[in-house]
Design a protein around this motif. Structure first.
Motif, PDB file in Angstrom:
ATOM      1  N   VAL A  76       0.686  -1.691  -0.306  1.00  0.00           N
ATOM      2  CA  VAL A  76       0.372   0.016  -0.189  1.00  0.00           C
ATOM      3  C   VAL A  76       1.073   0.910   0.072  1.00  0.00           C
ATOM      4  N   ILE A  77       1.710   1.383   0.266  1.00  0.00           N
ATOM      5  CA  ILE A  77       2.978   2.446   0.701  1.00  0.00           C
ATOM      6  C   ILE A  77       3.691   2.783  -0.121  1.00  0.00           C
ATOM      7  N   GLY A  78       3.970   1.240  -0.870  1.00  0.00           N
ATOM      8  CA  GLY A  78       4.446   1.548  -2.422  1.00  0.00           C
ATOM      9  C   GLY A  78       3.736   1.906  -3.375  1.00  0.00           C
ATOM     10  N   ASP A  79       2.620   2.203  -3.095  1.00  0.00           N
ATOM     11  CA  ASP A  79       1.728   2.346  -3.543  1.00  0.00           C
ATOM     12  C   ASP A  79       1.003   3.796  -4.186  1.00  0.00           C
ATOM     13  N   MET A  80       1.647   4.479  -2.513  1.00  0.00           N
ATOM     14  CA  MET A  80       1.118   6.148  -2.936  1.00  0.00           C
ATOM     15  C   MET A  80       1.647   6.887  -4.259  1.00  0.00           C
ATOM     16  N   SER A  81       2.598   6.898  -4.758  1.00  0.00           N
ATOM     17  CA  SER A  81       3.675   7.526  -5.326  1.00  0.00           C
ATOM     18  C   SER A  81       3.441   7.240  -6.719  1.00  0.00           C
ATOM     19  N   VAL A  82       3.162   6.289  -7.195  1.00  0.00           N
ATOM     20  CA  VAL A  82       2.393   5.038  -8.354  1.00  0.00           C
ATOM     21  C   VAL A  82       1.069   5.975  -8.750  1.00  0.00           C
ATOM     22  N   TYR A  83       0.328   5.825  -7.477  1.00  0.00           N
ATOM     23  CA  TYR A  83      -1.191   6.536  -8.073  1.00  0.00           C
ATOM     24  C   TYR A  83      -1.081   7.460  -8.229  1.00  0.00           C
ATOM     25  N   LEU A  84      -0.269   8.627  -7.434  1.00  0.00           N
ATOM     26  CA  LEU A  84      -0.100   9.974  -7.788  1.00  0.00           C
ATOM     27  C   LEU A  84       0.070  10.094  -8.832  1.00  0.00           C
ATOM     28  N   GLU A  85       1.052   9.397  -9.453  1.00  0.00           N
ATOM     29  CA  GLU A  85       1.921   9.930 -10.359  1.00  0.00           C
ATOM     30  C   GLU A  85       0.565   9.595 -12.000  1.00  0.00           C
ATOM     31  N   LEU A  86       0.157   8.491 -11.781  1.00  0.00           N
ATOM     32  CA  LEU A  86      -1.160   7.658 -12.577  1.00  0.00           C
ATOM     33  C   LEU A  86      -2.189   8.955 -12.840  1.00  0.00           C
ATOM     34  N   TRP A  87      -2.757   9.546 -11.437  1.00  0.00           N
ATOM     35  CA  TRP A  87      -3.551  10.522 -11.372  1.00  0.00           C
ATOM     36  C   TRP A  87      -2.862  11.836 -12.448  1.00  0.00           C
TER      37      TRP A  87
END
Length: 254
Positions: free
Chosen positions: A238-249
């Motif tokens: 979940v923590i690793g997904d924070m920056s990933v989803y921010l970049e995706l948005w």
């Protein structure tokens, strides 16, 4: 109108301030307001120094500059909210475990998160916050935020409709992830309820209500400790997904 350099710096400050105010790792109420302001100023100055030195905005009227101001505030708040959505999966998982294990009745106001949390909810959220800084995930999040000024330059329009739809879809995804994080303990407690129901039918004289709650609490705590490796791996994801989803948005609305 303001001086051109000050115009640009103010817009950067507004986007950065909105992000700091909404992102979970920076917006915690345990962080002094003076430190939040200092962090906003330092981040904004670094962004200006490395990306906007010598950049000149086109001549702006007061009304048009006000629209730029509102856009940057909305942009910063939304990016912080994206990170908050990912982090909320941890909060929801803790609340699900608390409800099933019987700790919801002990829920108290948590001044750090600004919401009411019980024992497991606070454990999950504090563990996630610690892991964010231990794994340097906050650097990745800040890196994605810095990148937003390249993908979405100051004053460039973005699609609100696409961004809103994507946020709703992402929220449903992380609601499912919250259930996946909590499901090992939830299944054990569900089996405990089934066994206690069978025992009450077999031995009617046994007071299941008096025995069931302490037994569920004990079993829930034991299996929560046994499942810590699984929990940690889920929190790392979940923590690793924070920056990933921010970049995706950021890429989605650009």
């Amino acid at each position: 109108m303001l001086f051109p350099d000050l115009q640009i710096l103010l817009l950067i400050l507004l986007r950065t301030g909105g992000f700091v105010a909404a992102a979970p790792l920076f917006s915690s109420r345990g962080v002094p307001m003076a430190l939040k302001v200092l962090l906003t100023v330092i981040l904004s100055l670094s962004i200006y120094a490395f990306s906007f030195t010598g950049v000149v905005l086109p001549p702006l009227t007061d009304d048009l500059y006000l629209l730029y101001v509102l856009r940057e505030i909305l942009m910063g708040l939304t990016m912080g909210f994206v990170v908050q959505i990912v982090y909320s999966a941890v909060l929801m998982a803790g609340q699900l475990v608390d409800f099933q294990i019987g700790f919801s009745i002990s829920a108290v106001y948590n001044p750090m998160s600004g919401i009411t949390q019980a024992i497991m909810g606070r454990l999950y959220s504090m563990t996630a916050l610690v892991l964010i800084f231990v794994t340097d995930a906050h650097h990745l999040i800040l890196g994605a935020f810095y990148k937003s000024f390249e993908v979405l330059p100051l004053g460039v329009g973005f699609s609100v409709t696409i961004g809103t739809g994507w946020l709703l879809k992402t929220f449903s995804v992380f609601f499912a992830i919250a259930f996946q994080i909590a499901v090992p303990v939830l299944l054990v407690l569900l089996m405990t309820d089934l066994v206690m129901g069978l025992v009450s039918r077999t031995i009617p004289s046994l007071n299941v209500l008096m025995l069931g709650m302490p037994l569920k609490t004990l079993i829930g705590l034991v299996f929560s400790m046994m499942g810590l490796p699984v929990l940690m791996s889920s929190l790392f994801k979940v923590i690793g997904d924070m920056s990933v989803y921010l970049e995706l948005w950021i890429q989605r609305i650009s």
